[in-house]
Design a protein around this motif. Structure first.
Motif, short mmCIF file in Angstrom:
data_model
loop_
_atom_site.label_atom_id
_atom_site.label_comp_id
_atom_site.label_asym_id
_atom_site.label_seq_id
_atom_site.Cartn_x
_atom_site.Cartn_y
_atom_site.Cartn_z
N TYR A 275 -5.84 65.22 51.13
CA TYR A 275 -5.28 65.74 50.96
C TYR A 275 -3.70 66.02 49.74
O TYR A 275 -3.87 67.06 49.45
N ASP A 276 -3.45 64.82 49.35
CA ASP A 276 -2.57 64.96 47.86
C ASP A 276 -3.43 65.16 46.78
O ASP A 276 -3.35 66.34 46.04
N GLN A 279 -4.08 69.03 46.91
CA GLN A 279 -2.50 69.72 46.09
C GLN A 279 -2.49 69.45 44.73
O GLN A 279 -2.12 70.18 43.92
N PRO A 283 -4.15 73.87 44.57
CA PRO A 283 -2.65 73.26 45.41
C PRO A 283 -2.42 75.32 45.36
O PRO A 283 -1.46 75.06 46.57
#
Length: 303
Positions: A275-276, A279, A283
Motif C-alpha cells: 500500500y505504501d 502511494q 499516488p
C-alpha cells in the motif's frame, strides 16, 4: 483470432474499468482462518494504517462452527468488510487418490461427485443463513449452480461468487467463461505478465484478484513493485498478499493457532508495504474507502 472480442496479442491497454464506487483497487487479506485471526488482522491494520476491504478463508466452512460463522459475520458487518468463506468438501477431503498423483494436484480443490456438490451447496446455504454473502469456489460446476440458484432467488441476490486461484485461469477466453457462468471476482494465475493481465481486462469486467505475493504452493512470486502497473492496466483489482516461505495450514485447527495468527499479522504487514509503495509510485490510483459499504462489496448481513 476467431472471436474478435479476444485480443490478438498481449499488449498494454490502460484500464478504464472500475469498482462500483469508482475505485481502481482494494486490499484483501487471504487465509484468515478464524474470527480470532480476523480480529488480529484488524488490530494490526489499525496499528499500522493498512486498509482492508475483504478477508478470505481457505480451510472451508466445514471447519467452522455456527458460532464461528456468526462471529465472522458480526466483525465484517461492524467494519463493512467482506468475509469470503471457502466451501468444503473437495477431492482432497475424500478417498479418491488422483488429487495426490503428480499430474493431479489441482484436482484436490475440485468437487468430486454429486454427493460433494450437495454437501457444498448445503454449506453455502448454512453460511448464508448465518449472514455470509461471499463464497470462494474452486469448481466450475459449483460456480454455475450457485449462480443459477442466485438468479432463481434461492440464494441472496447480493451474494458474491469468488473463483479460486487454484482454478488458475491464464488467458482472456478462460476468464470470460468464468465470468459468464457466474464469477463476480476472478482469481487469475499468479505468474501472468502485466501484458497478459491487460489482455484479460479487455475482455472481462469482473474484478481481478491478484496475488502480488503468492504462497509457495502457487509459485512463491514476490511481485510487490509491479502492483502500480497491475492497477493501471488491470483495474478493478483486489491486491492480495500471500506469504512466501510459509507453511500451508489447510485445514486449520486449534493446534495451529499461534502459527495462523503470526501468518495473519505478517500478511497485513506486507499489505501495508505494498500500500505504501502504491502511494509513492502511483499516488493518483484510487482505493475504495474503508469502513463503509459499497454496492459490489459483500458485507455480511446480520439478522
Amino acid at each position: 483470432m476467431p472471436n474478435s472480442d479476444i485480443p490478438a496479442t498481449d499488449a498494454l491497454v490502460r484500464s478504464e474499468k472500475r469498482f462500483a464506487d469508482g475505485a481502481q483497487y482494494r486490499i484483501e487479506i487471504p487465509s484468515t482462518e478464524t474470527p480470532k485471526a480476523f480480529r488480529v488482522a484488524l488490530e494490526e491494520a489499525d496499528k499500522i494504517g493498512c486498509p482492508i476491504h475483504r478477508v478470505s478463508q481457505g480451510s472451508g466452512i466445514q471447519m467452522l462452527s455456527d458460532d464461528d460463522i456468526r462471529e465472522y459475520a458480526k466483525i465484517g458487518a461492524d467494519r463493512a468488510i467482506e468475509v469470503c468463506l471457502f466451501t468444503t468438501p473437495r477431492a482432497g477431503f475424500d478417498i479418491g487418490g488422483m488429487w495426490n498423483a503428480p499430474a493431479g494436484k489441482f484436482i484436490q480443490w475440485q468437487v468430486r461427485g454429486s454427493d460433494q456438490l450437495r454437501y457444498s451447496l448445503d454449506e453455502v446455504k448454512r453460511a448464508v443463513d448465518l449472514g455470509i454473502r461471499s463464497f470462494l469456489l474452486a469448481d466450475i460446476g459449483l460456480i454455475e449452480i450457485v449462480s443459477e440458484l442466485r438468479a432463481q432467488g434461492q440464494l441472496p441476490s447480493n451474494l458474491i461468487i469468488k473463483s479460486s486461484a487454484v482454478i488458475a485461469p491464464a488467458n482472456p477466453a478462460s476468464c470470460r467463461i468464468l465470468e459468464r457462468i457466474g464469477s463476480d471476482t476472478i482469481n487469475v494465475a499468479t505468474d501472468l505478465t502485466i501484458q497478459q493481465l491487460s489482455a484479460i481486462r479487455q475482455v472481462v469486467s469482473a474484478p481481478i484478484d491478484m496475488y502480488v505475493e503468492a504462497p509457495d504452493g502457487l509459485g512463491g512470486f514476490v511481485r510487490h513493485h509491479e502492483t502500480p502497473d497491475m492497477i493501471t492496466f488491470a483495474a478493478p483489482l483486489y491486491v492480495k498478499l500471500g506469504l512466501r516461505n510459509s507453511p500451508d495450514i489447510y485445514p486449520y485447527g486449534g493446534h495451529l493457532e499461534n502459527l495462523a495468527l503470526s501468518l495473519t499479522r505478517e500478511r497485513v504487514r506486507r499489505s501495508k508495504l505494498v500500500y505504501d509503495l502504491i502511494q509513492r509510485q502511483a499516488p493518483e490510483a484510487i482505493i475504495s474507502a474503508t469502513n463503509q459499504s459499497h454496492a459490489d462489496l459483500a458485507v455480511p448481513a446480520i439478522q
